[in-house]
Scaffold this motif. Structure first.
Motif, PDB file in Angstrom:
ATOM      1  N   ALA A 185       0.831  -1.202   0.000  1.00 33.26           N
ATOM      2  CA  ALA A 185       0.000   0.000   0.000  1.00 33.26           C
ATOM      3  C   ALA A 185       0.865   1.251   0.000  1.00 33.26           C
ATOM      4  N   ILE A 186       1.931   1.270   0.786  1.00 35.24           N
ATOM      5  CA  ILE A 186       2.807   2.440   0.837  1.00 35.24           C
ATOM      6  C   ILE A 186       3.449   2.688  -0.529  1.00 35.24           C
ATOM      7  N   LEU A 187       3.879   1.628  -1.192  1.00 34.04           N
ATOM      8  CA  LEU A 187       4.440   1.790  -2.540  1.00 34.04           C
ATOM      9  C   LEU A 187       3.403   2.379  -3.491  1.00 34.04           C
ATOM     10  N   PHE A 188       2.169   1.868  -3.424  1.00 35.30           N
ATOM     11  CA  PHE A 188       1.093   2.379  -4.275  1.00 35.30           C
ATOM     12  C   PHE A 188       0.780   3.834  -3.927  1.00 35.30           C
ATOM     13  N   LEU A 189       0.670   4.144  -2.633  1.00 41.68           N
ATOM     14  CA  LEU A 189       0.360   5.503  -2.200  1.00 41.68           C
ATOM     15  C   LEU A 189       1.452   6.486  -2.614  1.00 41.68           C
ATOM     16  N   ALA A 190       2.709   6.063  -2.545  1.00 40.61           N
ATOM     17  CA  ALA A 190       3.811   6.925  -2.989  1.00 40.61           C
ATOM     18  C   ALA A 190       3.692   7.210  -4.484  1.00 40.61           C
ATOM     19  N   HIS A 191       3.362   6.175  -5.241  1.00 41.33           N
ATOM     20  CA  HIS A 191       3.202   6.329  -6.693  1.00 41.33           C
ATOM     21  C   HIS A 191       2.033   7.263  -7.011  1.00 41.33           C
ATOM     22  N   GLU A 192       0.916   7.055  -6.342  1.00 43.30           N
ATOM     23  CA  GLU A 192      -0.256   7.901  -6.590  1.00 43.30           C
ATOM     24  C   GLU A 192      -0.012   9.346  -6.159  1.00 43.30           C
ATOM     25  N   THR A 193       0.723   9.525  -5.060  1.00 44.44           N
ATOM     26  CA  THR A 193       1.071  10.879  -4.623  1.00 44.44           C
ATOM     27  C   THR A 193       1.899  11.577  -5.694  1.00 44.44           C
ATOM     28  N   MET A 194       2.847  10.851  -6.271  1.00 45.85           N
ATOM     29  CA  MET A 194       3.676  11.426  -7.327  1.00 45.85           C
ATOM     30  C   MET A 194       2.823  11.779  -8.549  1.00 45.85           C
ATOM     31  N   ARG A 195       1.884  10.920  -8.894  1.00 47.08           N
ATOM     32  CA  ARG A 195       1.006  11.204 -10.042  1.00 47.08           C
ATOM     33  C   ARG A 195       0.148  12.439  -9.783  1.00 47.08           C
ATOM     34  N   ASP A 196      -0.396  12.552  -8.568  1.00 50.12           N
ATOM     35  CA  ASP A 196      -1.291  13.672  -8.256  1.00 50.12           C
ATOM     36  C   ASP A 196      -0.555  15.002  -8.104  1.00 50.12           C
ATOM     37  N   PHE A 197       0.644  14.970  -7.529  1.00 50.58           N
ATOM     38  CA  PHE A 197       1.364  16.202  -7.244  1.00 50.58           C
ATOM     39  C   PHE A 197       2.472  16.503  -8.239  1.00 50.58           C
TER      40      PHE A 197
ATOM     41  N   THR B   9       5.378  15.315  -8.154  1.00 49.26           N
ATOM     42  CA  THR B   9       6.646  15.272  -7.433  1.00 49.26           C
ATOM     43  C   THR B   9       6.588  14.122  -6.429  1.00 49.26           C
ATOM     44  N   THR B  10       7.736  13.730  -5.938  1.00 54.62           N
ATOM     45  CA  THR B  10       7.781  12.667  -4.939  1.00 54.62           C
ATOM     46  C   THR B  10       7.232  13.181  -3.609  1.00 54.62           C
ATOM     47  N   TRP B  11       6.864  12.255  -2.731  1.00 51.37           N
ATOM     48  CA  TRP B  11       6.338  12.664  -1.427  1.00 51.37           C
ATOM     49  C   TRP B  11       7.392  13.379  -0.595  1.00 51.37           C
TER      50      TRP B  11
ATOM     51  N   ALA C  86       2.798  17.415  -0.875  1.00 54.72           N
ATOM     52  CA  ALA C  86       2.806  16.003  -1.252  1.00 54.72           C
ATOM     53  C   ALA C  86       3.102  15.141  -0.022  1.00 54.72           C
ATOM     54  N   ARG C  87       4.034  15.579   0.820  1.00 51.70           N
ATOM     55  CA  ARG C  87       4.351  14.832   2.039  1.00 51.70           C
ATOM     56  C   ARG C  87       3.130  14.759   2.958  1.00 51.70           C
TER      57      ARG C  87
ATOM     58  N   MET D 294       1.318  11.341   4.064  1.00 48.37           N
ATOM     59  CA  MET D 294       1.149  10.962   5.469  1.00 48.37           C
ATOM     60  C   MET D 294      -0.318  10.679   5.785  1.00 48.37           C
ATOM     61  N   ALA D 295      -1.214  11.510   5.254  1.00 46.30           N
ATOM     62  CA  ALA D 295      -2.645  11.286   5.485  1.00 46.30           C
ATOM     63  C   ALA D 295      -3.097   9.977   4.846  1.00 46.30           C
ATOM     64  N   ALA D 296      -2.577   9.669   3.669  1.00 49.22           N
ATOM     65  CA  ALA D 296      -2.933   8.419   2.990  1.00 49.22           C
ATOM     66  C   ALA D 296      -2.439   7.211   3.784  1.00 49.22           C
ATOM     67  N   ILE D 297      -1.228   7.297   4.307  1.00 51.77           N
ATOM     68  CA  ILE D 297      -0.693   6.189   5.108  1.00 51.77           C
ATOM     69  C   ILE D 297      -1.508   6.021   6.391  1.00 51.77           C
ATOM     70  N   ALA D 298      -1.805   7.128   7.068  1.00 53.84           N
ATOM     71  CA  ALA D 298      -2.588   7.044   8.301  1.00 53.84           C
ATOM     72  C   ALA D 298      -3.957   6.426   8.025  1.00 53.84           C
ATOM     73  N   ASP D 299      -4.581   6.835   6.930  1.00 55.37           N
ATOM     74  CA  ASP D 299      -5.885   6.283   6.576  1.00 55.37           C
ATOM     75  C   ASP D 299      -5.778   4.780   6.304  1.00 55.37           C
ATOM     76  N   GLN D 300      -4.729   4.387   5.608  1.00 53.72           N
ATOM     77  CA  GLN D 300      -4.544   2.963   5.311  1.00 53.72           C
ATOM     78  C   GLN D 300      -4.313   2.165   6.589  1.00 53.72           C
ATOM     79  N   VAL D 301      -3.470   2.673   7.484  1.00 48.28           N
ATOM     80  CA  VAL D 301      -3.198   1.980   8.743  1.00 48.28           C
ATOM     81  C   VAL D 301      -4.493   1.821   9.544  1.00 48.28           C
ATOM     82  N   MET D 302      -5.298   2.867   9.575  1.00 49.42           N
ATOM     83  CA  MET D 302      -6.545   2.809  10.338  1.00 49.42           C
ATOM     84  C   MET D 302      -7.571   1.862   9.708  1.00 49.42           C
ATOM     85  N   SER D 303      -7.366   1.472   8.468  1.00 52.41           N
ATOM     86  CA  SER D 303      -8.321   0.574   7.809  1.00 52.41           C
ATOM     87  C   SER D 303      -8.168  -0.880   8.245  1.00 52.41           C
TER      88      SER D 303
END
Length: 162
Positions: free
Chosen positions: A55-67, A69-71, A77-78, A82-91
């Protein structure tokens, strides 16, 4: 330990990646393959953690696509990452039986034992600092990371915890 040879077929692109990685890390292609295999078995044992790694690899890739730039290259982007990772962890659901499995006092290293009154955020920051102090010196970039040294460190930690 007895070693065995295997014959495998690799495509040109994969072989080029292995050649590049091994030369950057000053090790043979065989050693690079061994370290990569060891790492893959290390992360295989815990299904939730393996899923989170992907998930972190996917979220990093999607963050780069949306922004664009890298996280680590942009503060917005950072923050999004971080919000995407927190949301994933809470899932991930927490099983009530897991909560009672170990008391909080057993968490952390001997130098930084966590107490029942310590806030989880403070414990998390201490764990992250311990990672940066103990593991990151082994290689900031993943292609410089020495999995054998890391595994030795983890085995020693388990022995110290016993």
């Amino acid at each position: 330990m007895k070693q065995h040879q295997f014959k495998i077929t690799l495509g040109d692109e994969l072989r080029a990646k292995l050649d590049d990685s091994s030369s950057r890390n000053f090790r043979s292609v065989a050693e690079d393959i061994r370290q990569r295999l060891e790492m893959s078995f290390d992360i295989e044992g815990d299904g939730h953690t393996l899923d989170l790694i992907y998930a972190i690899l996917f979220l990093a890739h999607e963050t780069m696509r949306d922004f664009g730039t890298t996280w680590w290259g942009d503060e917005r982007a950072r923050s999004a990452f971080m919000a995407a990772i927190a949301d994933q962890v809470m899932s991930y659901p927490i099983s009530p039986s897991d909560l009672a499995a170990k008391p909080l006092i057993t968490l952390g290293t001997r130098e930084q034992q966590a107490g029942p009154e310590d806030p989880p955020e403070a414990i998390g920051r201490a764990i992250a600092r311990n990672y940066r102090r103990r593991v990151r010196p082994l290689g900031l970039r993943s292609d410089e990371f020495d999995i054998r040294r890391f595994r030795q460190l983890m085995r020693n930690e388990k022995k110290n915890d016993d």
